[in-house]
Design an enzyme around this catalytic site. Sequence first.
Site, PDB file in Angstrom:
ATOM      1  N   TYR A   1       7.734   5.489   2.361  1.00  0.00           N
ATOM      2  CA  TYR A   1       6.759   6.159   3.221  1.00  0.00           C
ATOM      3  C   TYR A   1       5.533   6.679   2.485  1.00  0.00           C
ATOM      4  CZ  TYR A   1      10.707   5.922   6.365  1.00  0.00           C
ATOM      5  OH  TYR A   1      11.756   5.464   7.133  1.00  0.00           O
TER       6      TYR A   1
ATOM      7  N   HIS B   1       3.597   2.836  12.639  1.00  0.00           N
ATOM      8  CA  HIS B   1       4.613   2.991  11.605  1.00  0.00           C
ATOM      9  C   HIS B   1       3.963   2.890  10.234  1.00  0.00           C
ATOM     10  CE1 HIS B   1       7.967   2.852  14.346  1.00  0.00           C
ATOM     11  NE2 HIS B   1       7.407   1.809  14.924  1.00  0.00           N
TER      12      HIS B   1
END
Length: 144
Positions: A24, A102
């Site tokens: 991430y 995302h």
Amino acid sequence: MADTVFVLNGPNLNLLGLREPEIYGHDTLDDIADGLHDQALALDLTIDLRQSNHEGHLIDWLHEANALPVKAVLLNAGGLTHTSVALHDAIKSITVPVIEVHLSNPHRREDFRHRSYVGMAAKGTIAGFGRLSYALALDAAAKL
């Protein structure tokens, strides 16, 4: 008066920068928000960024977006993306366009992440570009 775009973030996104940075990245949600605020100004938009670890909050905010004059919703539902029929139904029940966002590319990850109930209902999906995914989604929202 600038149009408003809701930026809704689901479970565990409050831990960005700490949680699995190899997937991430190192940017926090506040870092992403700061960049989006600057970008929104340039696009004559206002963003309303929210995060919750609770599915019901995300559903309520989608309903709220529909009741207000909101131009679009950017939604990163986190893990709820792959499990929540309720979010799918909430998106289908509103007229405000929803763009699924995302940081990572779910299709390059575990098989269970390949199915997106959010994506099945959203106007479009932007994924896999880290924090740039949000910026690309905001650009798309501005053009809707």
